[in-house]
Design an enzyme around this catalytic site. Structure first.
Site, PDB file in Angstrom:
ATOM      1  N   SER A 107       0.250   0.303   5.558  1.00 27.30           N
ATOM      2  CA  SER A 107      -0.127   0.927   4.091  1.00 27.30           C
ATOM      3  C   SER A 107      -0.517  -0.901   3.688  1.00 27.30           C
ATOM      4  O   SER A 107       1.170  -1.758   3.224  1.00 27.30           O
ATOM      5  CB  SER A 107       0.198   2.163   3.635  1.00 27.30           C
ATOM      6  OG  SER A 107       0.323   2.054   2.677  1.00 27.30           O
ATOM      7  N   TYR A 126       8.327   4.711   1.247  1.00 29.62           N
ATOM      8  CA  TYR A 126       6.826   4.662   2.247  1.00 29.62           C
ATOM      9  C   TYR A 126       6.587   3.522   2.220  1.00 29.62           C
ATOM     10  O   TYR A 126       6.208   2.554   3.019  1.00 29.62           O
ATOM     11  CB  TYR A 126       6.045   5.370   1.455  1.00 29.62           C
ATOM     12  CG  TYR A 126       4.130   5.189   1.886  1.00 29.62           C
ATOM     13  CD1 TYR A 126       4.394   6.317   3.149  1.00 29.62           C
ATOM     14  CD2 TYR A 126       3.270   4.700   1.069  1.00 29.62           C
ATOM     15  CE1 TYR A 126       3.020   6.375   4.058  1.00 29.62           C
ATOM     16  CE2 TYR A 126       2.529   5.030   2.461  1.00 29.62           C
ATOM     17  CZ  TYR A 126       1.782   5.518   3.463  1.00 29.62           C
ATOM     18  OH  TYR A 126       1.441   5.587   3.636  1.00 29.62           O
ATOM     19  N   LYS A 181       6.601   1.627   5.908  1.00 25.53           N
ATOM     20  CA  LYS A 181       4.878   0.592   6.236  1.00 25.53           C
ATOM     21  C   LYS A 181       5.345  -0.430   6.155  1.00 25.53           C
ATOM     22  O   LYS A 181       4.740  -1.089   7.397  1.00 25.53           O
ATOM     23  CB  LYS A 181       4.073   0.651   5.232  1.00 25.53           C
ATOM     24  CG  LYS A 181       3.798   2.235   5.793  1.00 25.53           C
ATOM     25  CD  LYS A 181       3.208   3.001   6.324  1.00 25.53           C
ATOM     26  CE  LYS A 181       2.942   4.084   7.011  1.00 25.53           C
ATOM     27  NZ  LYS A 181       2.324   4.766   8.310  1.00 25.53           N
TER      28      LYS A 181
END
Length: 305
Positions: free
Chosen positions: A153, A166, A170
């Site tokens: 991401s 997150y 990622k």
């Protein structure tokens, strides 16, 4: 997609019960692959659990004349990952492709993020990508072929607010993918990453109150999940045999090759460095090449066309 680049191949797609994962699974089936649909049917935050989303994806594959099977084990557990790979082998007799797509969100500002928020996201995204890849690795090594495609991401590649868990996961996936590419290239195994863009339940909180906001959201909504599928299908196929250890992004009708960390600038001192010397000379020389505190929307500042 009319070309069947993955005819006769077997693929695992994790988190394939909806969103991007569903579109990847359906597109892989259309490209000729038999697909193991892995999904535990939880909410975006990881709550609940149902086989219904995976069953819906299977129905779409079968409607298109493809073959699929379902597995509902969690990628976040070592034994679960082993069962996922075993399910593909039991159903189809081989394994050629692993798409690590499963994920959850537990967004919170860093100083308010709980240990559970951190561990839950790391376990699904980063540990899950390692566990499933590791479970498949012995089969890929034995058959001297295989392809991994991992979902990263721009929240990790560039940055974003309220997503320390997150973002860390990622960006960790990028390093994991590069390590797999380096370690397994001798076995003709490839590993690449995609940073997908898509309007989904992860992005539908963007405000749309003013006419300008509504117009922008209308543009963003064109970034539908299936726009990411062609790149994943290609990277999974033998057509991408020379592509390894790379990071791409797919954004509506745009494809990007993303940079990876390399030295930007250096300074040298014949006598070495003291903290004072760094403050007076070293850091001023480097400052012009500092990276800004950008977020993904700052770098991808134009709307898709």
């Amino acid at each position: 997609m009319t070309e069947r680049l993955n005819e006769g191949k077997v693929a695992i797609v994790t988190g394939a019960g909806g969103g991007i994962g569903r579109e990847l699974a359906v597109a892989l089936a259309q490209s000729g692959a038999k697909v193991l649909i892995n999904d535990i049917g939880v909410s975006l935050q990881g709550a609940g659990g149902s086989a219904t989303p995976a069953e819906e994806t299977l129905g779409l594959i079968q409607q298109g004349g493809g073959e699929g099977a379902i597995n509902t084990d969690s990628v976040s557990e070592w034994d679960g990952a082993q069962r996922i790979v075993a399910s593909a082998l039991d159903a189809f007799g081989r394994l050629d492709i692993v798409i690590n797509n499963a994920g959850i969100l537990r967004d919170a500002i860093f100083h308010k993020m709980s240990a559970d928020d951190w561990l839950s996201v790391i376990n699904v995204h980063l540990n899950g990508s390692f566990f499933v890849s590791r479970a498949a690795a012995e089969h890929f090594r034995a058959q001297q072929s295989g392809a991994f495609v991992h979902m990263t991401s721009t929240s990790g590649l560039i940055g974003n607010f309220g997503q320390a868990n997150y973002s860390a996961a990622k960006l960790g996936i990028v390093a994991l993918s590069k390590s797999i590419a380096l370690d397994m290239q001798r076995y003709n195994v490839r590993s690449n990453c995609i940073a997908p863009f898509a309007w989904s339940r992860m992005t539908d909180s963007i405000p749309a109150e003013t006419p300008e906001q509504k117009a922008r959201v209308e543009k963003l909504q064109r970034m539908t999940p299936e726009k990411n599928a062609p790149l994943a299908v290609y990277l999974a196929s033998d057509a991408a045999r020379e592509v390894n250890g790379q990071v791409f992004a797919a954004r509506h009708n745009e494809l990007f090759l993303m940079s990876q960390s390399r030295p930007l600038r250096s300074v040298h001192s014949d006598v070495g460095w003291t903290p004072e010397h760094i403050a007076g000379h070293g850091m001023p020389a480097l400052r012009g090449s500092f990276m800004g505190l950008d977020r993904s929307p700052d770098v991808f500042a134009w709307d898709p066309i």
